[in-house]
Design an enzyme around this catalytic site. Sequence first.
Site, short mmCIF file in Angstrom:
data_model
loop_
_atom_site.label_atom_id
_atom_site.label_comp_id
_atom_site.label_asym_id
_atom_site.label_seq_id
_atom_site.Cartn_x
_atom_site.Cartn_y
_atom_site.Cartn_z
N GLY A 55 52.50 70.00 -25.11
CA GLY A 55 53.75 70.71 -24.86
C GLY A 55 54.24 71.44 -26.09
O GLY A 55 53.69 71.29 -27.19
N ILE A 58 57.11 71.12 -27.96
CA ILE A 58 57.54 70.24 -29.05
C ILE A 58 56.41 69.32 -29.48
O ILE A 58 56.22 69.07 -30.68
CB ILE A 58 58.78 69.44 -28.62
CG1 ILE A 58 59.96 70.38 -28.33
CG2 ILE A 58 59.17 68.42 -29.69
CD1 ILE A 58 61.12 69.73 -27.61
N TYR A 109 67.51 66.17 -13.37
CA TYR A 109 66.77 66.08 -14.63
C TYR A 109 67.54 65.22 -15.63
O TYR A 109 66.99 64.28 -16.22
CB TYR A 109 66.54 67.48 -15.20
CG TYR A 109 66.17 67.49 -16.66
CD1 TYR A 109 64.96 66.95 -17.10
CD2 TYR A 109 67.02 68.04 -17.62
CE1 TYR A 109 64.61 66.95 -18.44
CE2 TYR A 109 66.68 68.04 -18.97
CZ TYR A 109 65.47 67.50 -19.37
OH TYR A 109 65.14 67.49 -20.70
#
Length: 343
Positions: free
Chosen positions: A11, A13, A153
């Site tokens: 990903g 990060i 989320y």
Amino acid sequence: MRKALVTGSAGFIGYYLCKRLIADGFEVIGLDAMTDYYDVRLKERRHQMLLQSPNFRALNERVETPGYLVDLLAREKPDVVIHLAAQAGVRYSIEAPRSYLDSNIAGTFELLEAARATPPQHLLIASTSSAYGANTTMPYVETAKADHQMSFYAATKKACEVMSHSYAHLYGLPTTLFRFFTVYGPWGRPDMALFKFTKAILAGEPIDVYNHGDMRRDFTYVEDLVLGIRLLIDALPQRPLDGEGVPEGDSLSPVAPWRIVNIGNSAPVQLTDYIAAIEAATGRKAIRNLLPMQPGDVPATWADTSLLEHLTGFRPATTVEEGVARFVEWYRAFYPTSAFPDA
């Protein structure tokens, strides 16, 4: 050489964190499922760059796969585990909530079970500024009550926070949660505003500006964020001794070696100013399609980073103008010559 397991290593990060850990002398095991939430080729390219180092290994599996992480931690016995793998995105959680249940809640449960069986020295887990939800008192402080999440989320990430606290309390597992604030930079996710705005502005296409631009975000440059995580690895939380209280301003649990830390720039920027920074970096004017606020979104975020600075001595400081210019430079250099001209 210390060994680190990073979930979500392909990903945005995760890539930067693995890169930093390798540079700091860690042996890094990267775990990523390469899901197709956005272009998998971008994730593959990040892993390819990391694999140039002999101190990086890549594994491909979902964190929610029953028993996989239990076996992995038992086999590798990492000193540090940094859990970044998650289904991201406020808006997508309205369209596909089950993917958040699977990746975020079930995946974190599998990791907690693995860490219980084979405890690392420190478990660090990514949360989000969205956990502050309907809070209106700014800046956000870690000790503030955060019980009114505005999206599924955010609700799943808040669930991960409280789940991890129970394991830290029951099994004495040193655990740090960090709440991210609108991370951006080169190699960023295509679903993020900076990526979408830059792509549209360079193509002469309109951009969707929600709440008519009346929004503020604590934009955090990715390398600042990663440095904060790296420094927190060595800031192990310790349960207060009997009779000792929690220091003022510290989110440390009174009953567990567990705390939450904000990582943000502590300098909220108006969305219109963010767009102006992209215009300056691209040399082009945006065509703005003004829209109302989207469901699940919040009008502003602002991190109090006093605790981060107290624990690590570090305070993120990259300005939006600097960070956006670096992203636009990367975007222009990468996409015209990349294997993905349609990105």
